[in-house]
Design a protein around this motif. Structure first.
Motif, short mmCIF file in Angstrom:
data_model
loop_
_atom_site.label_atom_id
_atom_site.label_comp_id
_atom_site.label_asym_id
_atom_site.label_seq_id
_atom_site.Cartn_x
_atom_site.Cartn_y
_atom_site.Cartn_z
N GLU A 121 0.80 -1.23 -0.05
CA GLU A 121 0.10 -0.01 -0.09
C GLU A 121 0.99 1.55 0.16
N CYS A 122 1.91 1.29 0.79
CA CYS A 122 2.93 2.28 0.87
C CYS A 122 3.55 2.64 -0.44
N PHE A 123 4.02 1.36 -1.02
CA PHE A 123 4.84 1.41 -2.33
C PHE A 123 3.73 2.10 -3.54
N ASP A 130 -0.68 9.78 -9.70
CA ASP A 130 -0.59 10.63 -11.02
C ASP A 130 0.68 11.57 -11.36
N GLN A 131 1.11 12.11 -10.10
CA GLN A 131 2.26 12.94 -10.34
C GLN A 131 3.35 12.45 -10.98
N ILE A 132 4.52 13.25 -11.26
CA ILE A 132 5.91 12.88 -11.77
C ILE A 132 6.43 12.43 -10.33
N LEU A 133 7.34 11.69 -10.39
CA LEU A 133 8.22 11.14 -9.21
C LEU A 133 9.01 12.39 -8.61
N CYS A 134 8.85 12.49 -7.38
CA CYS A 134 9.81 13.56 -6.80
C CYS A 134 11.10 12.80 -6.20
N PHE A 135 11.72 13.47 -5.62
CA PHE A 135 13.18 13.09 -4.83
C PHE A 135 12.83 11.99 -3.76
N GLU A 136 11.82 12.49 -2.83
CA GLU A 136 11.43 11.68 -1.70
C GLU A 136 10.75 10.56 -2.00
N ASP A 137 10.04 10.43 -3.29
CA ASP A 137 9.44 9.09 -3.75
C ASP A 137 10.54 8.08 -4.10
N LEU A 138 11.61 8.76 -5.00
CA LEU A 138 12.75 7.69 -5.41
C LEU A 138 13.55 7.24 -4.17
N GLN A 139 13.63 8.24 -3.16
CA GLN A 139 14.40 7.62 -1.96
C GLN A 139 13.73 6.60 -1.43
N ARG A 140 12.18 6.84 -1.26
CA ARG A 140 11.46 5.40 -0.74
C ARG A 140 11.61 4.31 -1.47
N ALA A 141 11.68 4.40 -2.87
CA ALA A 141 11.74 3.47 -3.91
C ALA A 141 13.00 2.74 -3.90
N GLU A 146 16.32 -1.73 -1.89
CA GLU A 146 17.57 -2.01 -1.39
C GLU A 146 17.65 -2.66 0.08
N ASP A 147 16.93 -2.10 1.14
CA ASP A 147 16.89 -2.28 2.52
C ASP A 147 15.74 -2.98 2.89
N SER A 148 14.81 -3.58 2.14
CA SER A 148 13.53 -3.97 2.71
C SER A 148 13.25 -5.26 2.15
N THR A 149 13.23 -6.60 2.72
CA THR A 149 13.05 -7.66 2.33
C THR A 149 11.63 -7.93 1.64
N VAL A 150 10.60 -7.38 2.45
CA VAL A 150 9.51 -7.48 1.98
C VAL A 150 9.13 -6.43 0.73
N GLY A 151 9.89 -5.35 1.07
CA GLY A 151 9.75 -4.43 -0.07
C GLY A 151 10.09 -4.62 -1.43
N ARG A 152 11.26 -5.76 -1.46
CA ARG A 152 11.90 -6.24 -2.78
C ARG A 152 10.70 -7.19 -3.36
N GLU A 153 10.04 -7.84 -2.58
CA GLU A 153 9.03 -8.67 -3.07
C GLU A 153 7.82 -7.98 -3.89
#
Length: 1844
Positions: A121-123, A130-141, A146-153
Motif C-alpha cells: 500500500e505504501c509503495f 498521477d504526479q511525476i516522481l519527486c526526490f522523496e518518492d525515489l528515496q523510498r523506492a 535495497e533495504d527491505s526484504t518485503v519491499g523487494r517482493e
C-alpha cells in the motif's frame, strides 16, 4: 491514507495501555519498544538513531511469535504501520532502515500477508500517483528495493509500473537545467541501477526479447545521454555507466552480452554512433570530450560484467577479446591523458588488473599463450603507466599506481608458474631500475615491498646493502617515514617466513638472534639518534612491528642500553612500552629490580619525550581490565602533579591520552570486580582482600585525580597548567561518568558504569558535579585564553547538571551583560560564551518567554529576541555617537552572542527564529555593515555608492581621525603628528573591523543552517533575502581593506556560497554565479588610486565562490574564472598606463595567486598550472613594476602548489611532493617546450665575441632555473626526452650574473640522469684552461660550480675507489692546481676550486694535498695589499680546507696572533661552526690560542670580533654535552694578573651594560668560565661577589631572554662548582650559596622554557656532585623536580643563615587582601588592551605550596639555633599584625549561601587568589612558629588570638 509517525505512535501507546488481556511483561516490553522508536525518531544524530533502533530490535525479539500473535489484529496492523513509517523517516540512513527491516521480518513470521499488504500500500502510493516522481518518492523506492526484504517482493510485483514512471521522469530531469546536475537526476539513475541489479531476471526479457521494450529503451537512451555529457555531475555520469553495464550484464551465456559490450565501446568515437543492446537501439551523440564518458563505460563494464562478457570476442576480429583488446586500450589512453578525473582513471586500471587476474585461467584457455611474456607490449605499457604516475601530484593517483604494481607482479608470477618460466627476468630488471631511484623517491620503497616476496630477503638486502641507511633517512623525513617503515615491516615479516619455512620448531630466541644480526644496530642507531623525527618514527613505527614478528628481540635491544647515556633512557622507555603494548607482559618482568629505578629516572627526566615514553610504559596494556598495581598508582600520583605546566601542546595531548588509558584500566578492572561481586552465590567465599584493596585504591585514585584539576584552575595559574588540568578533568569525566556521546564512535563508557559509580558514591566519593566545582569552572569562562574558556564551557555543558541554581543564573546574567558591552574583544567573547551557556543551563524563563505562545523552545526564542534588541540598541548608539558606541556598545559582543545562541545550541534554527525576527536580523546586519563601512570611508554616501574601490589604509586612518576630532570638538592641535595610534583611534578601528568580521561569520553560518534545516514547504529565507545577504558580503569584501575583516568574512561567505550552490533551486544556485560574474567584471575595470596593489578583498570574493563549488561536478565556475583571469592578465598595457592606479591586469594576477594558494581548490587548480606558469614567466618582462611583483608572487605560489612546500633548511629533507623531471613534464607537458625555449633564448644571448659586453638579463631565466633546481635529482630518464635541456644549462655557466651561474649548476644536477654524470664531468673538466690560456672568469666559475654540483651528487653515499672516468676527472682537477694560486686573480674561482677539491679529497694523493695546503697557508700568511671582492669568501674556504687536516690546522692556529683582523675573525667563526670540537688534539690547540689572546680580544674596538671571540672561547672551554660529568681545565692556566684583568674587563662591561644583549651574554658566559677555573684566593671572593651581583640583575623577567639564558648557563658553569662541598670551609660562601639558590629558583619559574631547562641543569649538576657520581654522566632532572631539590639544598646547608628566611619569603605573593578587595569593587576596563605580566609563566600560588613545607621545617628548628630564632622572632613581630588583619578580612568576605556579584568578581580575579595563598601560607607559618617558640613574642595577645 497512512497516518504520520506521531499519530501512529500515540494510537499504539493507547492500545498497549488499555489492553488488559495482554500479559504484563508483553505490555511492558512493548512500551519500552515504543519508547525506543520514539527516541530514535526525535534524535537528530545518526548514531543515536541507530543505537535506539538496535535496542528496539532486541526488545522486539524478546517477544515470541506466540506472544505477538496474541495481539489484536488492529494493534498488530498499527505496529506494522508504525515500523513502515519509521522506515520512511530513516530513508536516508541505510543501516537504520535495515534494522527496521529486521523488526518487520520478525512481525512477518506472525503475519506475512499483513506486512506485505501494508508495504505494498505504501509503495503503490508512490507508483500509482498521477504526479511525476519527486526526490522523496525515489528515496523510498530505493529503500524498499535495497533495504527491505518485503519491499523487494512488492517491487517484483510492480516493477513495470515503476519502470514506466522512471522512463517518464528521466527525460524531464535531463531537460531541465535545475534538475540535470542535482540530486534528483542522481537518485533516478541509482534507482535504474538497483532495478537492473536486484531485478535482473525480471528486466532481462525487456532487453533481450522483442516484446515490451519501450520503457527500457527510453531509460537506456537517457542514460547514454547522461554518460555522453548532457549532465555535468561526474558522479551521476559514472553511476549511469555502471547502470548501463548492469543492464548488459542481464544477458544470458550466449554472445549477446558480449556484442552489446563491444557496441558500448564505441563511446570513444567523436561522431554520432548507434548502440545496440539486445533488441534495444539507441542513437548516441557525444556532448563532451572530457573523457568521463569513456571512464564511466570502462568502470561500469569492469565492475558489473561477468567473465563470459569480458572474454567475448569481436565479431570482425575473433582473436580480439573485450578485456584485453577492447577495454585496455581505452583504459591506457585515459591514464595517459591529463584529465580532471585522473584518479578515477587509475581506479579503473586497478579494476582492469583485478578482472584480468580473475579471468586469467580462462584467458589462457582461449589464447593458449602467455599473457605477460618478457618485453611484450602489454607489460611495457603497464610498467610505463605505473612508473610515470608514481609521483603524480593528483591526490590518490600515486597510491592507486602502487596497488596496480602489486597486481601486475602477482599476474606476472602466476603467468610464469603456468608456463614454467623459472628465470623470471622481470624481477631483477625491475630491482635494478628501482635501485637507481634516489632515496628521496617514495615510490622506491613501495616497489621494493612489492618485489620482496618474489626475490626474498637475503637476495634483496645483499643486492642493495644501502637499504638500511636509506630507511634511516626515510624515518628522518616526515612524508617518507610511512613507506620506509612499511618496507622494514615487510622485510622482517618475510625474514620470519623464510626462517620458519618448512620447520615449526624454531625457538623464539634463535629467531630473534637472526633478526639482531641484520637489524639490531639499525634500530639502536635510530632510537638513540639526536634527530627527533628519526627517534620518534622508529619508536612508533618500527618497534611495534618488530615485537609482533620477533617478540624476543626485546632482550637484544635492552642489552645495549645504559640509562645514563644520552638518548638511551628514551630508547629504553620506548622499547619497554612498545613491548608491553604488543605482548601484554608485566612491566617488572624483564629487568627485575632495576626496572623501577630506571622508570623513576625516565619519569623525572628533563626531556619531554622521555617522560612521555615512560608514562606510556606505565599506562599502556593490551587488556583494559588489567588493573594498575598499587605501585603504579603511587607512581602516577607523584608524576601527574609534576607535569601539569609543560609548555608543549603535543605533550599535553599525549599526557591526557596516557592518563585516560590508565583510568580506563582502573575503571574496567573495578567494574569486573563489582560484576564479580554481584554474580557471587551466597555459599561462595568472599573475594580476596587484595582484590578489595585494588577496588578501594582504584576508586580512591579516580577521586584524587578528579579533585586535582580544580586545585589549579583558579585565576593566576599559568595557561599551561590550566589547559592540562582541564584535559585531565575531561579524561576523568569521559571515563568515569555515565555520559554517552552520540558524536563519538570510540571511548564511550560501558553500559554498566552506573554500578561502579554507585559503589564509589556509597564510599562518599566521586561527587563530580558539586556546586564548588561548578563555580571553579565558571571562573574559567573569564580566562584570558580562548582555549581555556571553550574547554571549561564544553565540560559544563556536556557533563554538569542541566540547569544552574537561581543565584548562579542571576549573577551570571548580570556579568554577561557587562561583558557583552566591553570594547575588549576578548571580554566580549567571554560574554557571548556565557550567554550560550545561560541559554542552555538556566531553568527559568523571563517574562517575555512566559507570555510567548511558542511551546518547546520559547526560552531560546526569547533569548534571541532579547539579543536582537540589544544589537539594535548598539546599532542606534553607533549611529548617534560612534565614539560612545566604540567604548560602551561596540556591536561585536552582541553579534557574537547572537551567533552562539542561534547556531551553537542543540535547538533548531526554525524554533528560535520566525520570519519577522529573521527579517529584523537581516536588516540590522545590513544597516550595521553600511554604517561601519561608512565610518571607514569617512563618507556614508560614498560607501553606499556602487563604487567598489575600498579606501586605502591612509584614507581609513584619516576618516577615523576626523571622527575623533568631531567628537572631541577639537582633537589634536594642528600640525601635531603622532606616530602611534591613539586609544580612541584603536577603539573605533577595533569596533569596526571586528564587528564586520563577526557579521560575515554569523551571516554565512546562519544562512547555512537555515538552508540545511529547511523543508520544501518551509524556509525562512526568500530569494530576495539571500540577494540582500550576498550584497552584505560583497560590500564588506570589496569596500574594506582590513585583512581581519576580510578574512573573517571569507569564512562566512564560503559557507554561504556552498549552501546556495548545493541547493536544488536553480535560482538560488545562480546567486553565487552572478556574484562571480560581477566580481570578474570588477577585476577587468580600471580601479582607483591606491597605495596597496593586492586587490583588497576582491580575490577572496572570487576564491570563496570557487572553493564552495562542488568537487564532484565539472567545476564550470572555476573553468570560466580561470579563462577570464588569464585573458585579463594577458591583455597588453595601454600606452598611457598609470602606475598610481590598480591595473586590471595586476588585479587579475593577484586573484590568480589567491586561487593557486588556496588549499580548498587543491588539485583542481593543477589542470591550469601550465597556462598560469607560462603567464607568470611572461609577465616578468612587463614594464610595470606592480605587474612584475604580482607575477613573481604568483609564480612562487604555483611552484609550491606543483612541487610541494620547500623545507626551511637543507637538513629537514626533501619536499613532500618533489617530482623527477620526467614525471614533472609528464604531468605538465606544455611547460617542457616553453621552459626549454626560455633557456635556449638566454643561452643564445651569451653567444658572441668574448670581449662583447653581455649584461642583458632575461627576467624569466632565474625563476625557470629555480623551478628546475627543485625537481628531484638522480632519476634516470629512460626515454631521454630531457637531454635537450643539458646544452643550454651548460652554456649558462658563462652568465655574467653570479646567482644565475649558481642556480644553473643546481638545475643541471636535477636535469641530468645518473648515467650522464661522468660524461658531463669529463666534458666540463676537459674545458678547464691552462695558466697560459685566456679565459672568461664567469665561464670558468660557472663550470667549476657545475663540476662541484655534479660531483657532490655523483659521489653521494659512494665511498668506493674511483672508477676510471672519475680518475680521469681527478687528474684534470689536480692538473689545474694553478687555479688556487696567485696566477688566478679571481677569488671566487679559487674558492669554488677548493670546493671541488674538497669533494674529491678522499681520492687525492698526499703530495697534491700537501702542495695545495702549503700554497693556501702561504697565501693566508701574506699580508693583503688591497681589498678585493670575494677574497673573504676564499679565505673562509681556505681555512675550512686547511683545518680539516689537524696538522695544517695547528700550523695556521699557531700563527693566530700575527694574522690580520679579518683572518682572525674567520678563524673564530670556523670555531663557532663547531668544527674544532670534533678533533680532540686540535681542540686543545685552539683553546690554548684563544686563552692566550683573550686580553687582546677584550681590548679590541670591534664588538663583532670580541663577541665572536668570546663565543668561540666559551664553545671550546665549556662542556660539549651538559650530561657529561667531566670538567674542562685550563690547559695553560692564565697568570693571575692576566686572569684578573680579563675578568675585570668582562665584569666591568657587564656592570656598565656595554655592547648589547648578544655581546653581554657571551661576556657573562666567558666570565663564568674563567671564574670557575680561578684558583682559590682572597681576590676570588671579591670577584664572586661582583659576579653574583650581575647574576641577580640578569634573572629579572624584563631582561632580554638571551641574558637570562646566559644567567642560567653561568649557574651551571660557575655556580655548581662554588657550591661543591670543598668550598664550604669558606664561611663567606654561605651567603653566596643562598644568592645562587635564590637565582636558580627565580630562573626555574622563567617564562622561557630554555631558561628553565638550563636552570634545571644547574640543579642536576649540583645533585650529581652531592651524590659523588663522578664517573657517570649527569642525569638531567625535570624543572619541577629541580625546584624542590634547590629548596632542600637551601634548608640542608643554610637553614640557620640570616638570608634563608628572606629568600623563602620573597617567593611568596603579597598578602594585602584589603587592597585587592578595593580593586575588585571597581568595575569596567580602562583601556582597550590589557598589559601582560612580564612573566606569565610564574605562578605565585604554586610557589606558596612549594615554600610552605620548608617554612614549617624552619619553624620546627626554632630552638636549634639562636640566630635562626632571632630571624624568626623579627619576622613575626613585623608581620603578625598584617596576617591577623588579613585573616579578619577573610572572615568578613566569607561567601554567603548564594552567589553575589562581588564574589563572582573575586572568583575571576587572579590577584585575590594569589594574595589569599600568600596570606594563608604566612598564617600557617606563623601558627607553627607560635607553637614551637618559647620567646616573648608568643606571649603577646594578638598572636595568641591569631593562633586560636
Amino acid at each position: 491514507m497512512m497516518l504520520g509517525f506521531e499519530e501512529l505512535l500515540r494510537s499504539l501507546q493507547d492500545c498497549v495501555i488499555s489492553e488488559n488481556e495482554a500479559a504484563e511483561n508483553v505490555s511492558r516490553t512493548l512500551r519500552q519498544f515504543l519508547q525506543k522508536l520514539s527516541e530514535s525518531s526525535r534524535s537528530g544524530v545518526k548514531r543515536c538513531k541507530e543505537r535506539c533502533l538496535e535496542e528496539a530490535v532486541q526488545l522486539l525479539r524478546q517477544l515470541s511469535e506466540a506472544q505477538l500473535s496474541g495481539l489484536e489484529n488492529d494493534h498488530l496492523t498499527l505496529l506494522v504501520r508504525l515500523l513502515i513509517s519509521t522506515q520512511l523517516q530513516m530513508v536516508g540512513i541505510s543501516t537504520a532502515c535495515r534494522k527496521v527491516d529486521q523488526m518487520l521480518q520478525h512481525l512477518a513470521k506472525v503475519d506475512h500477508q499483513l506486512v506485505f499488504r501494508e508495504t505494498r500500500e505504501c509503495f503503490h502510493s508512490v507508483v500509482h500517483s498521477d504526479q511525476i516522481l519527486c526526490f522523496e518518492d525515489l528515496q523510498r523506492a530505493c529503500m524498499f528495493l535495497e533495504d527491505s526484504t518485503v519491499g523487494r517482493e512488492v517491487w517484483r510485483e510492480s516493477y513495470m509500473s515503476m519502470l514506466n514512471k522512471v522512463s517518464e521522469l528521466l527525460p524531464v530531469a535531463l531537460q531541465q537545467e535545475s534538475l540535470r546536475d542535482g540530486p534528483l537526476c542522481y537518485i533516478t539513475v541509482k534507482v535504474c541501477l538497483q532495478i537492473f541489479q536486484l531485478l535482473s531476471s525480471d528486466v532481462a526479457p525487456l532487453v533481450w526479447d522483442e516484446e515490451q521494450r519501450a520503457p527500457v529503451q527510453k531509460i537506456l537512451q537517457t542514460l547514454m545521454a547522461i554518460i555522453l555529457g548532457q549532465c555535468c555531475n561526474r558522479d551521476t555520469r559514472l553511476l549511469a555507466g555502471t547502470a548501463v553495464a548492469m543492464l548488459i550484464n542481464t544477458a544470458s551465456e550466449n554472445g549477446a552480452g558480449g556484442a552489446a559490450a563491444w557496441s558500448l565501446l564505441q563511446v570513444s568515437h567523436l561522431e554520432p554512433w548507434l548502440l545496440a543492446v539486445g533488441v534495444l537501439r539507441v542513437q548516441c551523440d557525444p556532448a563532451e570530450k572530457d573523457g568521463v564518458a569513456r571512464l564511466a563505460v570502462c568502470r561500469g563494464l569492469l565492475t558489473c560484467c561477468r567473465p563470459h562478457i569480458l572474454l567475448s570476442s569481436h565479431e570482425d576480429a575473433p582473436e580480439n577479446r573485450l578485456l584485453l583488446h577492447g577495454l585496455f586500450p581505452l583504459v591506457f589512453t585515459l591514464c595517459e591523458e591529463k584529465l580532471d578525473c585522473h584518479y578515477f582513471a587509475f581506479e579503473v586500471l586497478n579494476l582492469w588488473l583485478k578482472k584480468v587476474k580473475e579471468c586469467l585461467a580462462d584467458l589462457w584457455k582461449v589464447t593458449c599463450v602467455r599473457l605477460l611474456p618478457d618485453n611484450c607490449t602489454l607489460l611495457q605499457q603497464l610498467i610505463h603507466l605505473i612508473w610515470t604516475n608514481a609521483e603524480s601530484p593528483v591526490d590518490g593517483v600515486s597510491e592507486t599506481a602502487r596497488s596496480a604494481f602489486f597486481l601486475l607482479l602477482d599476474l606476472y608470477e602466476m603467468d610464469c608458474k603456468q608456463f614454467c618460466d623459472t628465470k623470471r627476468a622481470l624481477y631483477l630488471t625491475l630491482l635494478e631500475r628501482i635501485m637507481k631511484l634516489p632515496w628521496e623517491a617514495k615510490a622506491k620503497y613501495h616497489r621494493l615491498c612489492a618485489l620482496l616476496p618474489y626475490l626474498g630477503t637475503d637476495k634483496l638486502l645483499d643486492q642493495c646493502p644501502e637499504i638500511s641507511s636509506h630507511l634511516l633517512k626515510c624515518l628522518s623525513t616526515n612524508h617518507l617515514a610511512p613507506c620506509g617503515s612499511e618496507l622494514y615491516k615487510s622485510l622482517i615479516q618475510q625474514q620470519r617466513r623464510e626462517l620458519c619455512d618448512g620447520s615449526s620448531s624454531h625457538a623464539e630466541l634463535d629467531l630473534a638472534s637472526h633478526w639482531a644480526r641484520r637489524w639490531q644496530s639499525v634500530l639502536h642507531e635510530a632510537l638513540t639518534s639526536e634527530v627527533p623525527l628519526l627517534q620518534n618514527n622508529s619508536a612508533t613505527q618500527l618497534l611495534p612491528c618488530t615485537f609482533q614478528v620477533f617478540p624476543s628481540a626485546v632482550d637484544h635491544m635492552l642489552a645495549s642500553l645504559d640509562p645514563y647515556t644520552p638518548g638511551h633512557l628514551h630508547a629504553w622507555a620506548c622499547i619497554l612500552s612498545s613491548y608491553r603494548a604488543v605482548t601484554g607482559d608485566s612491566l617488572w618482568a624483564l629487568q627485575g629490580s632495576s626496572t623501577l629505578e630506571t622508570l623513576q629516572l625516565a619519569l623525572g627526566s628533563a626531556d619531554d619525550k622521555v617522560r612521555l615514553a615512560a608514562l606510556n610504559l606505565l599506562c599502556c596494556c593490551p587488556k583494559t581490565k588489567d588493573t594498575p598495581t598499587p605501585q603504579e598508582m603511587a607512581i602516577m600520583r607523584t608524576f601527574i602533579p609534576q607535569n601539569l605546566n609543560c609548555d608543549s601542546s603535543p605533550f599535553r595531548q599525549h599526557f591526557q591520552a596516557g592518563v585516560k588509558k590508565f583510568l580506563i584500566r582502573i575503571r574496567d578492572g573495578c567494574l569486573a570486580y563489582v560484576r564479580g561481586q554481584k554474580g557471587k552465590k551466597k555459599g561462595e567465599s568472599s573475594h580476596s582482600e587484595r582484590t578489595q584493596d585494588l577496588l578501594d585504591q582504584g576508586i580512591g585514585f579516580v577521586e584524587w585525580l578528579s579533585q586535582l584539576p580544580y586545585t589549579y584552575l583558579a585565576p593566576g595559574h599559568s595557561y599551561q597548567r590550566k589547559k592540562t588540568a582541564l584535559l585531565l578533568l575531561s579524561a576523568v569525566l569521559e571515563t568515569c561518568t555515565d555520559t554517552w556521546s552520540p558524536d563519538r564512535k570510540k571511548g564511550q563508557p560501558p553500559a554498566n558504569i552506573s554500578s561502579l559509580i554507585s559503589c564509589a558514591r556509597q564510599r562518599g566519593q566521586w561527587d563530580f558535579f558539586c556546586r564548588t566545582k561548578q563555580l571553579v569552572l565558571l571562573s574559567c569562562l573569564e580566562d584570558a585564553t580562548n582555549e581555556i574558556r571553550e574547554l571549561a564551557a564544553g565540560l559544563l555543558l556536556r557533563f554538569f547538571p542541566p540547569s544552574f541554581l537561581d543565584d548562579l543564573t542571576e549573577v551570571l546574567h548580570t556579568r554577561t551583560k557587562q561583558l557583552l558591552c566591553s570594547p575588549r574583544v576578548q571580554e566580549a567573547q567571554m560574554g557571548a560564551l556565557m550567554m550560550k551557556i545561560l541559554l542552555q543551563k538556566s531553568k527559568h524563563q523571563c517574562e517575555g518567554c512566559r507570555l510567548n505562545s511558542r511551546e518547546s523552545n520559547s526560552k531560546a526564542f526569547c533569548m534571541v529576541k532579547v539579543l536582537v534588541k540589544e544589537l539594535e540598541e548598539h546599532y542606534l548608539t553607533a549611529k548617534a555617537d560612534m565614539m560612545l558606541a566604540a567604548r560602551e556598545k561596540p556591536i561585536h559582543g552582541a553579534l557574537s552572542a547572537l551567533q552562539r545562541c542561534l547556531l551553537e545550541t542543540p535547538n533548531s534554527v526554525y524554533d528560535t527564529l520566525d520570519p519577522s525576527l529573521n527579517m529584523e536580523v537581516l536588516g540590522l546586519l545590513e544597516n550595521i555593515s553600511l554604517l561601519l563601512l561608512g565610518v571607514l570611508y569617512g563618507d556614508p554616501e560614498a560607501c553606499a555608492s556602487e563604487k567598489d574601490a575600498p579606501p586605502s589604509f591612509c584614507d581609513m586612518g584619516n576618516a577615523i581621525s576626523s571622527l575623533i576630532a568631531q567628537t572631541s570638538a577639537g582633537g589634536q592641535a594642528e600640525g601635531e603628528e603622532c606616530v602611534l595610534l591613539s586609544e580612541e583611534h584603536s577603539l573605533v578601528l577595533t569596533c569596526c573591523w571586528v564587528s564586520l568580521k563577526e557579521i560575515g561569520i554569523f551571516l554565512g553560518s546562519l544562512v547555512e543552517k537555515i538552508l540545511t534545516q529547511s523543508k520544501p514547504s518551509k524556509c525562512l529565507l526568500t530569494k530576495q533575502d539571500l540577494i540582500k545577504a550576498a550584497e552584505i558580503f560583497k560590500n564588506i569584501l570589496l569596500k574594506c581593506r582590513h585583512w581581519g575583516a576580510v578574512e573573517g568574512c571569507c569564512i562566512g561567505f564560503t559557507k554561504f556560497c556552498a549552501s546556495l550552490l548545493s541547493s536544488s533551486d536553480p535560482e538560488l544556485r545562480d546567486i553565487p554565479a552572478q556574484m562571480l560574474k560581477k566580481g570578474l567584471q570588477v577585476v577587468q575595470c580600471l580601479r582607483s588610486t591606491s597605495v596597496t596593489r593586492r586587490a583588497a578583498g576582491l580575490p577572496m570574493l572570487i576564491l570563496c565562490i570557487l572553493s564552495a563549488e562542488e568537487a564532484s561536478k565539472a567545476r564550470p565556475l572555476l573553468a570560466h574564472s580561470m579563462q577570464t583571469l588569464l585573458e585579463t592578465a594577458r591583455t597588453p598595457l595601454n600606452d598611457d598606463w598609470d602606475q598610481t592606479l590598480d591595473l586590471p591586469q595586476v588585479c587579475a594576477v593577484h586573484t590568480l595567486q589567491a586561487l593557486v594558494r588556496s588549499t580548498a581548490l587543491g588539485a583542481a587548480i593543477l589542470q591550469f598550472a601550465s597556462d598560469v606558469a607560462i603567464l607568470s614567466l611572461t609577465l616578468l618582462s612587463s614594464p610595470c613594476w606592480a605587474m612584475r611583483n604580482a607575477a613573481l608572487q604568483l609564480y612562487s605560489s604555483l611552484c609550491t602548489r606543483m612541487l610541494g612546500q620547500r623545507s626551511t633548511s637543507e637538513e629537514a629533507g626533501p619536499t613532500q611532493h618533489a617530482m623527477s623531471p620526467a614525471a614533472f613534464f609528464f604531468h605538465y607537458p606544455a611547460l617542457q617546450p616553453f621552459l626549454l625555449g626560455e633557456l635556449r633564448g638566454s643561452a643564445q644571448d651569451l653567444e658572441g665575441p668574448p670581449n662583447e659586453a653581455k649584461l642583458h638579463l632575461k627576467p624569466s631565466l632565474y625563476p625557470v632555473l629555480t623551478l628546475l633546481a627543485q625537481l628531484q635529482p638522480g632519476v634516470q630518464d629512460s626515454e631521454e626526452t630531457l637531454s635537450d635541456f643539458l646544452p643550454p644549462l651548460l652554456q649558462l655557466s658563462a652568465s655574467p650574473i653570479y646567482s644565475v651561474r649558481m642556480m644553473a649548476s643546481k638545475a643541471l644536477v636535477a636535469m641530468t640522469p645518473p648515467s650522464e654524470y661522468m660524461n658531463i664531468l669529463i666534458n666540463l673538466t676537459s674545458q678547464l684552461p691552462s695558466p697560459q690560456q685566456q679565459c672568461s672568469h664567469n665561464r670558468l666559475h660557472g663550470q667549476l660550480l657545475q663540476i662541484k654540483a655534479i660531483l657532490e651528487r655523483a659521489l653521494c653515499g659512494n665511498s668506493s675507489t674511483p672508477s676510471d672516468n672519475l680518475f680521469e676527472v681527478l687528474s684534470r682537477i689536480i692538473a689545474s692546481l694553478w687555479m688556487v694560486t696567485e696566477a688566478q686573480r679571481c677569488p671566487l674561482v679559487r674558492a669554488v676550486y677548493l670546493d671541488v677539491v674538497d669533494a674529491l679529497r678522499r681520492f687525492c694523493c698526499e703530495t697534491y694535498l700537501s702542495d695545495l695546503s702549503s700554497t693556501l697557508l702561504r697565501h693566508l700568511q701574506t699580508p693583503q695589499q688591497s681589498l678585493q671582492v670575494g677574497m673573504s669568501s676564499f679565505h673562509e674556504k681556505a681555512i675550512h680546507f686547511l683545518c680539516a687536516d689537524q696538522q695544517w690546522a695547528c700550523k695556521i692556529w699557531e700563527n693566530f696572533s700575527s694574522a690580520s683582523p679579518d683572518l682572525r675573525l674567520t678563524l673564530v667563526a670556523w670555531v663557532l661552526d663547531g668544527q674544532s670540537l670534533r678533533q680532540t688534539g686540535l681542540k686543545e690547540v685552539v683553546q690554548r690560542v684563544l686563552q692566550a689572546n683573550l686580553r687582546e680580544a677584550l681590548l679590541s674596538r670591534s664588538v663583532e670580533y670580541c663577541r665572536s671571540y668570546l663565543a668561540a672561547l666559551v664553545a671550546v672551554m665549556a662542556r660539549g654535552d651538559t650530561a657529561s660529568s667531566q670538567r674542562v681545565v685550563l690547559l695553560a692556566p692564565l697568570e693571575e694578573p692576566v686572569l684578573l684583568e680579563c675578568l675585570d674587563l668582562l665584569l666591568r662591561d657587564l656592570e656598565d651594560q656595554r655592547g648589547g644583549p648578544e655581546f653581554l651574554s657571551q661576556a657573562f658566559s666567558a666570565a663564568s668560565l674563567l671564574l670557575s677555573h680561578w684558583p682559590q684566593s682572597s681576590l676570588k671572593i671579591s670577584m664572586i661577589q661582583r659576579w653574583c651581583g650581575i647574576l641577580e640583575c640578569l634573572w629579572a623577567p624584563d631582561v632580554p631572554e638571551v641574558l637570562r639564558i646566559a644567567c642560567a648557563e653561568a649557574l651551571c658553569v660557575a655556580g655548581a662548582p662554588l657550591m661543591s662541598h670543598t668550598m664550604k670551609e669558606y664561611s663567606t660562601l654561605v651567603p653566596i650559596m643562598i644568592r645562587l639558590i635564590n637565582t636558580g629558583l627565580y630562573l626555574l619559574q622563567d617564562q622561557s622554557q630554555e631558561v628553565r631547562i638550563k636552570a634545571a641543569c644547574f640543579a642536576s649538576v649540583l645533585h650529581h656532585a652531592r651524590r659523588g657520581q663522578s664517573q657517570r654522566n649527569v642525569y638531567l632532572m625535570q624543572v619541577n623536580q629541580a625546584l624542590p631539590f634547590l629548596l632542600d639544598v637551601l634548608l640542608e646547608e643554610c637553614w640557620d643563615a640570616p638570608g634563608t628566611l628572606e629568600v623563602l619569603m620573597c617567593h611568596l605573593p603579597q598578602s594585602d587582601l584589603r587592597s585587592v578587595l578595593r580593586h575588585a569593587s571597581v568595575e569596567g576596563c580602562s583601556s582597550l588592551y590589557e598589559q601582560d605580566e612580564a612573566n606569565v609563566f610564574a605562578e605565585p600560588s604554586v610557589m606558596s605550596v612549594h615554600v610552605l613545607p620548608y617554612l614549617l621545617q624552619m619553624a620546627e628548628k626554632y630552638s636549634q639555633s639562636s640566630s635562626l630564632a632571632r630571624s624568626l622572632n623579627s619576622w613575626a613581630q613585623d608581620n603578625a599584625a598584617q596576617v591577623v588583619d588579613g585573616l579578619a578580612v577573610c572572615k568578613e568576605v566569607q561567601p554567603a549561601e548564594s552567589l553575589t556579584p562581588l564574589w563572582l568578581a573575586l572568583l575571576v580575579d587572579p590577584r585575590f587568589h594569589s594574595t589569599l595563598c600568600g596570606l594563608l601560607t604566612r598564617a600557617a607559618f606563623l601558627l607553627r612558629l607560635l607553637k614551637t617558640s618559647n620567646s616573648a613574642v608568643a606571649g603577646e595577645l594578638p598572636l595568641r588570638q591569631s593562633a586560636q
